[in-house]
Design an enzyme around this catalytic site. Structure first.
Site, PDB file in Angstrom:
ATOM      1  N   ASP A  57       0.863  -1.185   0.000  1.00 39.31           N
ATOM      2  CA  ASP A  57       0.000   0.000   0.000  1.00 39.31           C
ATOM      3  C   ASP A  57       0.900   1.235   0.000  1.00 39.31           C
ATOM      4  O   ASP A  57       1.727   1.394   0.894  1.00 39.31           O
ATOM      5  CB  ASP A  57      -0.881  -0.027   1.254  1.00 39.31           C
ATOM      6  CG  ASP A  57      -1.949   1.053   1.243  1.00 39.31           C
ATOM      7  OD1 ASP A  57      -1.646   2.186   0.814  1.00 39.31           O
ATOM      8  OD2 ASP A  57      -3.078   0.776   1.680  1.00 39.31           O
ATOM      9  N   LYS A  90      -5.828   9.731   1.250  1.00 37.37           N
ATOM     10  CA  LYS A  90      -4.502   9.352   1.744  1.00 37.37           C
ATOM     11  C   LYS A  90      -3.669   8.728   0.626  1.00 37.37           C
ATOM     12  O   LYS A  90      -2.471   8.989   0.513  1.00 37.37           O
ATOM     13  CB  LYS A  90      -4.630   8.359   2.901  1.00 37.37           C
ATOM     14  CG  LYS A  90      -4.954   8.982   4.246  1.00 37.37           C
ATOM     15  CD  LYS A  90      -4.960   7.908   5.328  1.00 37.37           C
ATOM     16  CE  LYS A  90      -5.141   8.501   6.708  1.00 37.37           C
ATOM     17  NZ  LYS A  90      -5.138   7.446   7.759  1.00 37.37           N
ATOM     18  N   GLY A 101       9.294  10.816  -2.817  1.00 35.37           N
ATOM     19  CA  GLY A 101      10.494  10.587  -2.017  1.00 35.37           C
ATOM     20  C   GLY A 101      11.360   9.497  -2.609  1.00 35.37           C
ATOM     21  O   GLY A 101      12.594   9.617  -2.661  1.00 35.37           O
ATOM     22  N   ARG A 105      15.188   9.926  -4.164  1.00 34.43           N
ATOM     23  CA  ARG A 105      16.344   9.134  -3.736  1.00 34.43           C
ATOM     24  C   ARG A 105      17.016   8.431  -4.910  1.00 34.43           C
ATOM     25  O   ARG A 105      18.241   8.321  -4.958  1.00 34.43           O
ATOM     26  CB  ARG A 105      15.907   8.097  -2.694  1.00 34.43           C
ATOM     27  CG  ARG A 105      15.616   8.665  -1.310  1.00 34.43           C
ATOM     28  CD  ARG A 105      15.455   7.568  -0.277  1.00 34.43           C
ATOM     29  NE  ARG A 105      14.270   6.756  -0.530  1.00 34.43           N
ATOM     30  CZ  ARG A 105      13.048   7.049  -0.077  1.00 34.43           C
ATOM     31  NH1 ARG A 105      12.857   8.153   0.639  1.00 34.43           N
ATOM     32  NH2 ARG A 105      12.029   6.248  -0.331  1.00 34.43           N
ATOM     33  N   TYR A 144     -11.546  12.117  -4.141  1.00 32.39           N
ATOM     34  CA  TYR A 144     -10.827  11.754  -5.361  1.00 32.39           C
ATOM     35  C   TYR A 144     -10.364  13.001  -6.110  1.00 32.39           C
ATOM     36  O   TYR A 144      -9.178  13.150  -6.420  1.00 32.39           O
ATOM     37  CB  TYR A 144     -11.732  10.910  -6.251  1.00 32.39           C
ATOM     38  CG  TYR A 144     -11.064  10.375  -7.505  1.00 32.39           C
ATOM     39  CD1 TYR A 144     -10.073   9.402  -7.425  1.00 32.39           C
ATOM     40  CD2 TYR A 144     -11.429  10.849  -8.762  1.00 32.39           C
ATOM     41  CE1 TYR A 144      -9.467   8.904  -8.575  1.00 32.39           C
ATOM     42  CE2 TYR A 144     -10.834  10.358  -9.907  1.00 32.39           C
ATOM     43  CZ  TYR A 144      -9.850   9.390  -9.808  1.00 32.39           C
ATOM     44  OH  TYR A 144      -9.247   8.910 -10.944  1.00 32.39           O
ATOM     45  N   ARG A 185     -18.534   1.994 -13.344  1.00 27.58           N
ATOM     46  CA  ARG A 185     -18.313   2.993 -14.388  1.00 27.58           C
ATOM     47  C   ARG A 185     -19.213   2.730 -15.590  1.00 27.58           C
ATOM     48  O   ARG A 185     -19.753   1.638 -15.754  1.00 27.58           O
ATOM     49  CB  ARG A 185     -16.833   3.029 -14.773  1.00 27.58           C
ATOM     50  CG  ARG A 185     -15.988   3.714 -13.724  1.00 27.58           C
ATOM     51  CD  ARG A 185     -14.554   3.899 -14.149  1.00 27.58           C
ATOM     52  NE  ARG A 185     -13.726   2.761 -13.831  1.00 27.58           N
ATOM     53  CZ  ARG A 185     -12.397   2.779 -13.820  1.00 27.58           C
ATOM     54  NH1 ARG A 185     -11.760   3.895 -14.107  1.00 27.58           N
ATOM     55  NH2 ARG A 185     -11.706   1.705 -13.529  1.00 27.58           N
TER      56      ARG A 185
END
Length: 314
Positions: A57, A90, A101, A105, A144, A185
């Site tokens: 996740d 989230k 991130g 890196r 969303y 949909r």
């Protein structure tokens, strides 16, 4: 050979992207938490030495050495993203931070699969990339819509502040094999209902418009955007500018499936866009991209896929 991370890689679009990039000779990491993705979509790729499936996740940090990241992880249909609205936002915001991130890196190029929903219920038609949108920030679709808008903000801030090599695409309605039968949909709803001779449910009077792009055309555009080395980072619309009403679309599917289905009307959901049509002038100019698959050809392939799924489920 590039090492490419595809988040949401077991989903509808992600699975097609995994297969295409694998066939082009790349090393693929398919990352998915299987909330809406399915192993069935990528089962035939498992066992390939250059394909790795990881259950993860993206709201949690992930570490790998990669050259490119395609970030597709996020439920995309209203029933799925409204099921857990907080988790949806989230995924778009924390997930985007984690993927940025990782890209920072690794010095990897990262492409964000944004959406036409950033335009909300548009007052500009067709929608071009300079339009800022008409979005309700507190509605049932906001988790969303605003999550994807914030993800675009993060992409641009990482690009400006850290010099990260970013790409933003805005995906308009896309259809094809590997769609979930129950994702809620338009295409999957109508085709499955028509194949089973059930009533086709139209929300509202059917005068609202959509533009439908076949998945292989979209994947072409995504890869063209990732491989673009001319300094163009987007955002760029990827979709089919051929616009039709939902009512006409339902009638077309009844015709192509030889169905006995009747059309019924239900109340229009709150904040449902009345018009949706991409202006793809920028994609043509910067990527030399435009859709090639005719709507009838694409729908016939999609109908065949759903016929097989219905047969398997009997």
């Amino acid at each position: 050979m590039k090492r490419i991370l595809i988040t949401g890689g077991a989903g509808f679009i992600g699975s097609h992207l995994c297969e295409r990039l694998l066939n082009e000779g790349n090393d693929i990491i398919c990352l998915d938490n299987f909330f809406t993705g399915s192993k069935d979509n990528i089962r035939h790729l498992i066992g390939n030495d250059h394909f790795e499936l990881v259950r993860h996740d993206i709201t949690k940090e992930y570490f790998a050495e990669v050259d490119e990241i395609y970030n597709l992880a996020c439920p995309a249909s209203p029933p799925h993203y409204q099921y857990n609205a907080i988790k949806t936002i989230k995924t778009s915001v924390l997930g985007m931070i984690n993927m940025l991130g990782l890209a920072k890196r690794c010095k990897a190029t990262i492409l964000q699969a944004s959406t036409s929903e950033v335009y909300g219920d548009p007052v500009v038609h067709p929608q071009n990339e300079s339009y800022w949108g008409n979005v309700n920030p507190i509605g049932i679709r906001s988790c969303y819509d605003e999550g994807k808008r914030c993800a675009e903000t993060l992409m641009m801030d990482y690009h400006r502040q850290n010099g990260l090599d970013t790409r933003i695409i805005r995906i308009f309605n896309t259809y094809g094999p590997n769609m979930d039968m129950n994702d809620g949909r338009v295409v999957s709803n109508f085709v499955v209902q028509a194949l089973q001779n059930k009533d086709i449910t139209i929300y509202g009077d059917g005068s609202q418009t959509r533009s439908f792009c076949y998945v292989s055309d979209l994947v072409d555009g995504m890869i063209s955007m990732m491989n673009n080395k001319q300094g163009f980072i987007g955002p760029v619309n990827l979709g089919n500018p051929s616009e039709r009403t939902i009512l006409d679309f339902a009638k077309l599917i009844i015709e192509l499936t030889n169905s006995n289905s009747k059309i019924i009307n239900l109340p229009l959901p709150k904040d449902d866009p009345t018009q949706r049509k991409p202006d793809i002038t920028l994609a043509k100019k910067e990527l030399n991209w435009e859709p090639k698959i005719d709507i009838k050809d694409g729908l016939l392939k999609t109908i065949k896929y759903f016929e097989n799924k219905i047969r398997e489920n009997k």
